[in-house]
Motif scaffolding. Structure first.
Motif, short mmCIF file in Angstrom:
data_model
loop_
_atom_site.label_atom_id
_atom_site.label_comp_id
_atom_site.label_asym_id
_atom_site.label_seq_id
_atom_site.Cartn_x
_atom_site.Cartn_y
_atom_site.Cartn_z
N ASN A 7 0.80 -0.93 0.11
CA ASN A 7 0.06 0.04 -0.01
C ASN A 7 0.84 1.19 -0.20
O ASN A 7 0.35 2.45 -0.66
N THR A 11 0.85 4.07 -3.00
CA THR A 11 0.06 5.44 -2.83
C THR A 11 1.15 6.61 -2.66
O THR A 11 0.60 7.59 -2.86
N SER A 13 3.71 9.45 -3.91
CA SER A 13 3.59 9.55 -5.26
C SER A 13 4.91 10.91 -5.46
O SER A 13 5.13 11.54 -6.51
N CYS A 167 -8.32 11.96 -1.24
CA CYS A 167 -8.12 10.61 -1.37
C CYS A 167 -6.68 10.55 -1.92
O CYS A 167 -6.41 11.44 -2.80
N ASN A 168 -5.95 9.37 -2.18
CA ASN A 168 -4.75 9.25 -2.99
C ASN A 168 -5.24 8.65 -4.25
O ASN A 168 -6.37 8.31 -4.72
N VAL A 170 -4.81 6.05 -6.01
CA VAL A 170 -5.10 4.65 -6.14
C VAL A 170 -6.67 4.62 -5.86
O VAL A 170 -7.55 3.88 -6.48
N GLN A 171 -7.17 4.97 -4.69
CA GLN A 171 -8.49 5.07 -4.17
C GLN A 171 -9.57 5.89 -5.31
O GLN A 171 -10.47 5.50 -5.53
#
Length: 269
Positions: A7, A11, A13, A167-168, A170-171
């Motif tokens: 994870n 996430t 970046s 959110c990030n 990926v989400q």
């Protein structure tokens, strides 16, 4: 479920991180063109992949994306003056153009040519489809701008907007391709304290009452059948729901396969 370390890898970046370096290989939309409406207008602070940057439109109408802070004393260039094809720092007057070059240094003796030795971080910027895009990766790996259909059409045939999504990345990606969550996350239900929830009976979302059958189908069939089809640009992900008749209601999303292609070492591990 992902392990904590996976994870973390997915996430993060920032510059130097695995996904940060991958995401920098693509053109990223950072602003709407309308947010920089006029030459020499007010610059905009932006944060892209963890980097604090400044976007401005110079006297020629060219958009620049540079570091937000002057390299001399760290003053925020957002406080500076956007004039005559550059941003001038309010502290000592150092001025930077859209390519990050220092083009004026009024507090230094001109015969020293000190300004020719100074550059600020800058990224290529393009306007495409009424959006401003930045490329933050290696110059020798810069791709073409994406041939999005909406950008190829006349301005009269598109509507461009943006939203804040806390959110990030990926989400955001998972949410956009996950059709099953619509039954609960985007619908509302009402029941008594001791009553068992019945989706069909308690379907009270006001948007659904106003719109067409597809909202009813989302509520009445909470278990979509997921189908995945591969193609040259990535994957098409579809969720099919029963409609009470002979037809099936399909919700379709797309996702690029760039991540697995550009991270073979992660796949191998």
């Amino acid at each position: 479920m992902l392990r904590a370390e996976d994870n973390k890898f997915l996430t993060e970046s920032g510059s130097g991180t695995g996904m940060g370096e991958l995401l920098r290989r693509f053109w990223i939309p950072v602003l709407l063109s309308e947010e920089l409406p006029e030459p020499d207008g007010e610059p905009k602070k932006i944060i892209v992949l963890g980097e604090e940057l400044l976007a401005f439109r110079d006297t020629r109408g060219v958009v620049g994306i540079i570091d937000q802070y002057c390299p001399h004393r760290g003053a925020n260039l957002w406080l500076g003056r956007n004039e005559e094809c550059g941003i001038r720092c309010v502290y000592h007057g150092w001025k930077f153009d859209t390519d990050g070059r220092c083009v004026d240094m009024p507090t230094s003796y001109p015969d020293l040519n000190a300004k020719d030795l100074i550059r600020i971080k800058s990224y290529p910027a393009r306007e495409w489809g009424e959006m401003i895009w930045a490329y933050m990766g290696p110059a020798d790996a810069m791709p073409e701008l994406p041939d999005l259909e909406m950008a190829l059409l006349p301005a009269s045939h598109r509507y461009v907007s943006k939203k804040w999504q806390d959110c990030n990345w990926v989400q955001a990606l998972e949410g956009s391709i996950d059709t099953a969550h619509f039954t609960f996350a985007h619908l509302s239900f009402d029941k008594e304290e001791n009553e068992i929830l019945d989706i069909k009976k308690h379907f009270v979302n006001p948007i659904a009452r106003m719109s067409s059958d597809h909202m009813r189908w989302i509520a009445e069939d909470p278990r979509p059948v997921i189908k995945i089809a591969a193609h040259a640009a990535g994957l098409t992900i579809a969720g099919g729901r029963l409609t009470g008749g002979d037809n099936i209601y399909w919700r379709i999303a797309h996702v690029s396969d760039a991540v697995p292609r550009l991270c073979p070492e992660r796949d191998a591990g």
